[in-house]
Design a protein around this motif. Structure first.
Motif, PDB file in Angstrom:
ATOM      1  N   PRO A  51       0.823  -1.211   0.000  1.00  0.00           N
ATOM      2  CA  PRO A  51       0.000   0.000   0.000  1.00  0.00           C
ATOM      3  C   PRO A  51       0.853   1.256   0.000  1.00  0.00           C
ATOM      4  O   PRO A  51       2.079   1.213   0.138  1.00  0.00           O
ATOM      5  N   PHE A  52       0.179   2.394  -0.100  1.00  0.00           N
ATOM      6  CA  PHE A  52       0.778   3.715   0.011  1.00  0.00           C
ATOM      7  C   PHE A  52       1.022   3.959   1.504  1.00  0.00           C
ATOM      8  O   PHE A  52       0.090   3.905   2.297  1.00  0.00           O
ATOM      9  N   THR A  53       2.271   4.194   1.880  1.00  0.00           N
ATOM     10  CA  THR A  53       2.635   4.289   3.299  1.00  0.00           C
ATOM     11  C   THR A  53       2.834   5.746   3.750  1.00  0.00           C
ATOM     12  O   THR A  53       2.850   6.669   2.930  1.00  0.00           O
ATOM     13  N   ALA A  54       3.049   5.910   5.037  1.00  0.00           N
ATOM     14  CA  ALA A  54       3.355   7.231   5.589  1.00  0.00           C
ATOM     15  C   ALA A  54       4.634   7.790   4.973  1.00  0.00           C
ATOM     16  O   ALA A  54       4.749   9.001   4.754  1.00  0.00           O
ATOM     17  N   GLY A  55       5.590   6.923   4.666  1.00  0.00           N
ATOM     18  CA  GLY A  55       6.824   7.365   4.010  1.00  0.00           C
ATOM     19  C   GLY A  55       6.554   7.904   2.610  1.00  0.00           C
ATOM     20  O   GLY A  55       7.125   8.918   2.202  1.00  0.00           O
ATOM     21  N   HIS A  56       5.688   7.223   1.866  1.00  0.00           N
ATOM     22  CA  HIS A  56       5.316   7.700   0.527  1.00  0.00           C
ATOM     23  C   HIS A  56       4.649   9.072   0.627  1.00  0.00           C
ATOM     24  O   HIS A  56       4.963   9.998  -0.123  1.00  0.00           O
ATOM     25  N   ARG A  57       3.709   9.165   1.540  1.00  0.00           N
ATOM     26  CA  ARG A  57       2.960  10.419   1.712  1.00  0.00           C
ATOM     27  C   ARG A  57       3.908  11.574   2.065  1.00  0.00           C
ATOM     28  O   ARG A  57       3.784  12.677   1.540  1.00  0.00           O
ATOM     29  N   ASP A  58       4.857  11.315   2.962  1.00  0.00           N
ATOM     30  CA  ASP A  58       5.820  12.338   3.348  1.00  0.00           C
ATOM     31  C   ASP A  58       6.644  12.791   2.146  1.00  0.00           C
ATOM     32  O   ASP A  58       6.876  13.981   1.947  1.00  0.00           O
ATOM     33  N   LEU A  59       7.069  11.844   1.331  1.00  0.00           N
ATOM     34  CA  LEU A  59       7.866  12.194   0.165  1.00  0.00           C
ATOM     35  C   LEU A  59       7.050  13.036  -0.817  1.00  0.00           C
ATOM     36  O   LEU A  59       7.537  14.028  -1.363  1.00  0.00           O
ATOM     37  N   VAL A  60       5.773  12.691  -1.033  1.00  0.00           N
ATOM     38  CA  VAL A  60       4.915  13.481  -1.914  1.00  0.00           C
ATOM     39  C   VAL A  60       4.759  14.893  -1.357  1.00  0.00           C
ATOM     40  O   VAL A  60       4.835  15.879  -2.103  1.00  0.00           O
ATOM     41  N   ASP A  61       4.568  15.006  -0.064  1.00  0.00           N
ATOM     42  CA  ASP A  61       4.421  16.318   0.563  1.00  0.00           C
ATOM     43  C   ASP A  61       5.668  17.167   0.333  1.00  0.00           C
ATOM     44  O   ASP A  61       5.585  18.348  -0.028  1.00  0.00           O
ATOM     45  N   ARG A  62       6.819  16.583   0.518  1.00  0.00           N
ATOM     46  CA  ARG A  62       8.071  17.322   0.314  1.00  0.00           C
ATOM     47  C   ARG A  62       8.266  17.684  -1.153  1.00  0.00           C
ATOM     48  O   ARG A  62       8.670  18.804  -1.477  1.00  0.00           O
ATOM     49  N   ALA A  63       7.951  16.752  -2.055  1.00  0.00           N
ATOM     50  CA  ALA A  63       8.127  16.991  -3.495  1.00  0.00           C
ATOM     51  C   ALA A  63       7.181  18.069  -4.007  1.00  0.00           C
ATOM     52  O   ALA A  63       7.562  18.897  -4.845  1.00  0.00           O
ATOM     53  N   ARG A  64       5.954  18.092  -3.506  1.00  0.00           N
ATOM     54  CA  ARG A  64       4.981  19.066  -4.001  1.00  0.00           C
ATOM     55  C   ARG A  64       5.382  20.497  -3.647  1.00  0.00           C
ATOM     56  O   ARG A  64       4.940  21.459  -4.261  1.00  0.00           O
ATOM     57  N   ARG A  65       6.259  20.634  -2.659  1.00  0.00           N
ATOM     58  CA  ARG A  65       6.761  21.957  -2.278  1.00  0.00           C
ATOM     59  C   ARG A  65       7.938  22.385  -3.158  1.00  0.00           C
ATOM     60  O   ARG A  65       8.295  23.563  -3.198  1.00  0.00           O
ATOM     61  N   LEU A  66       8.549  21.419  -3.847  1.00  0.00           N
ATOM     62  CA  LEU A  66       9.700  21.707  -4.705  1.00  0.00           C
ATOM     63  C   LEU A  66       9.329  21.907  -6.169  1.00  0.00           C
ATOM     64  O   LEU A  66      10.043  22.591  -6.899  1.00  0.00           O
ATOM     65  N   PHE A  67       8.242  21.266  -6.593  1.00  0.00           N
ATOM     66  CA  PHE A  67       7.874  21.269  -8.004  1.00  0.00           C
ATOM     67  C   PHE A  67       6.497  21.870  -8.212  1.00  0.00           C
ATOM     68  O   PHE A  67       5.629  21.796  -7.335  1.00  0.00           O
ATOM     69  N   PRO A  73       0.415  -7.320  -7.145  1.00  0.00           N
ATOM     70  CA  PRO A  73      -0.205  -6.390  -6.198  1.00  0.00           C
ATOM     71  C   PRO A  73      -1.515  -6.944  -5.658  1.00  0.00           C
ATOM     72  O   PRO A  73      -2.167  -7.768  -6.295  1.00  0.00           O
ATOM     73  N   THR A  74      -1.889  -6.466  -4.495  1.00  0.00           N
ATOM     74  CA  THR A  74      -3.121  -6.947  -3.854  1.00  0.00           C
ATOM     75  C   THR A  74      -4.365  -6.366  -4.524  1.00  0.00           C
ATOM     76  O   THR A  74      -5.444  -6.930  -4.385  1.00  0.00           O
ATOM     77  N   ARG A  75      -4.205  -5.238  -5.227  1.00  0.00           N
ATOM     78  CA  ARG A  75      -5.334  -4.591  -5.912  1.00  0.00           C
ATOM     79  C   ARG A  75      -4.868  -4.020  -7.237  1.00  0.00           C
ATOM     80  O   ARG A  75      -3.672  -3.818  -7.442  1.00  0.00           O
ATOM     81  N   SER A  76      -5.799  -3.723  -8.113  1.00  0.00           N
ATOM     82  CA  SER A  76      -5.442  -3.170  -9.424  1.00  0.00           C
ATOM     83  C   SER A  76      -4.825  -1.783  -9.265  1.00  0.00           C
ATOM     84  O   SER A  76      -5.035  -1.094  -8.259  1.00  0.00           O
ATOM     85  N   GLY A  77      -4.080  -1.380 -10.281  1.00  0.00           N
ATOM     86  CA  GLY A  77      -3.470  -0.059 -10.270  1.00  0.00           C
ATOM     87  C   GLY A  77      -4.501   1.054 -10.184  1.00  0.00           C
ATOM     88  O   GLY A  77      -4.298   2.058  -9.494  1.00  0.00           O
ATOM     89  N   VAL A  78      -5.616   0.874 -10.862  1.00  0.00           N
ATOM     90  CA  VAL A  78      -6.680   1.882 -10.834  1.00  0.00           C
ATOM     91  C   VAL A  78      -7.233   2.036  -9.420  1.00  0.00           C
ATOM     92  O   VAL A  78      -7.438   3.158  -8.939  1.00  0.00           O
ATOM     93  N   HIS A  79      -7.444   0.915  -8.722  1.00  0.00           N
ATOM     94  CA  HIS A  79      -7.946   0.986  -7.348  1.00  0.00           C
ATOM     95  C   HIS A  79      -6.915   1.595  -6.399  1.00  0.00           C
ATOM     96  O   HIS A  79      -7.267   2.403  -5.531  1.00  0.00           O
ATOM     97  N   ARG A  80      -5.652   1.218  -6.564  1.00  0.00           N
ATOM     98  CA  ARG A  80      -4.605   1.804  -5.719  1.00  0.00           C
ATOM     99  C   ARG A  80      -4.515   3.308  -5.951  1.00  0.00           C
ATOM    100  O   ARG A  80      -4.409   4.090  -5.001  1.00  0.00           O
ATOM    101  N   ALA A  81      -4.592   3.738  -7.216  1.00  0.00           N
ATOM    102  CA  ALA A  81      -4.525   5.166  -7.546  1.00  0.00           C
ATOM    103  C   ALA A  81      -5.700   5.918  -6.921  1.00  0.00           C
ATOM    104  O   ALA A  81      -5.525   7.005  -6.346  1.00  0.00           O
ATOM    105  N   ALA A  82      -6.903   5.353  -7.018  1.00  0.00           N
ATOM    106  CA  ALA A  82      -8.090   6.004  -6.448  1.00  0.00           C
ATOM    107  C   ALA A  82      -7.957   6.133  -4.926  1.00  0.00           C
ATOM    108  O   ALA A  82      -8.306   7.174  -4.356  1.00  0.00           O
TER     109      ALA A  82
END
Length: 145
Positions: free
Chosen positions: A22-38, A53-62
């Motif tokens: 799944p999308f983890t707290a580490g992933h979320r933190d990295l997105v937060d930091r990146a969105r401030r740079l770009f 994967p446990t679920r389809s890419g479309v479901h994970r993205a949603a």
């Protein structure tokens, strides 16, 4: 956030690819930091059945999009089946963002970064915050199961 002058990284588009299963707290933190740079960041959910994967890419993205704050307007989430560089070319992204937790990640990601660079896209390696470095999708899946 206001875009910076021409040549400023905030005037650019970046892609953060991964399986995110799944999308983890580490992933979320990295997105937060990146969105401030770009100016714009796309969380690119890899559709790679070899990783089982446990679920389809479309479901994970949603799920990822639903879990991000609404005010993160410069963050998009997309599922993608193909090379990250191909997505970058099609969508005008000049940077691939990769998180690194340890020296093993650095070695592996440097190899991918070199390949991406030869294909015309720069990779930015972002170190994980120390308090999040032990979190991985594999560990999260194991603790949920």
């Amino acid at each position: 956030m206001f875009p910076g002058p021409v040549g400023d990284p905030r005037n650019s588009r970046a892609v953060y690819p991964g399986t995110f299963d799944p999308f983890t707290a580490g992933h979320r933190d990295l997105v937060d930091r990146a969105r401030r740079l770009f100016e714009h960041v796309t969380v690119l959910v890899a559709v790679n059945d070899e990783k089982r994967p446990t679920r389809s890419g479309v479901h994970r993205a949603a799920d990822i999009r639903a879990g991000l704050p609404r005010e993160w307007e410069n963050v998009a989430v997309a599922a993608w089946n193909g090379l990250t560089v191909a997505y970058c070319r099609q969508h005008g992204a000049g940077v691939i963002i990769r998180g690194v937790r340890n020296t093993g990640d650095v070695v592996r990601e440097n190899q991918l970064a070199a390949m991406n660079e030869t294909l015309g896209v720069t990779t930015l390696l972002m170190p994980t915050r120390p308090e999040l470095a032990t979190i991985s999708s594999t560990i999260v899946r194991a603790t949920v199961a």
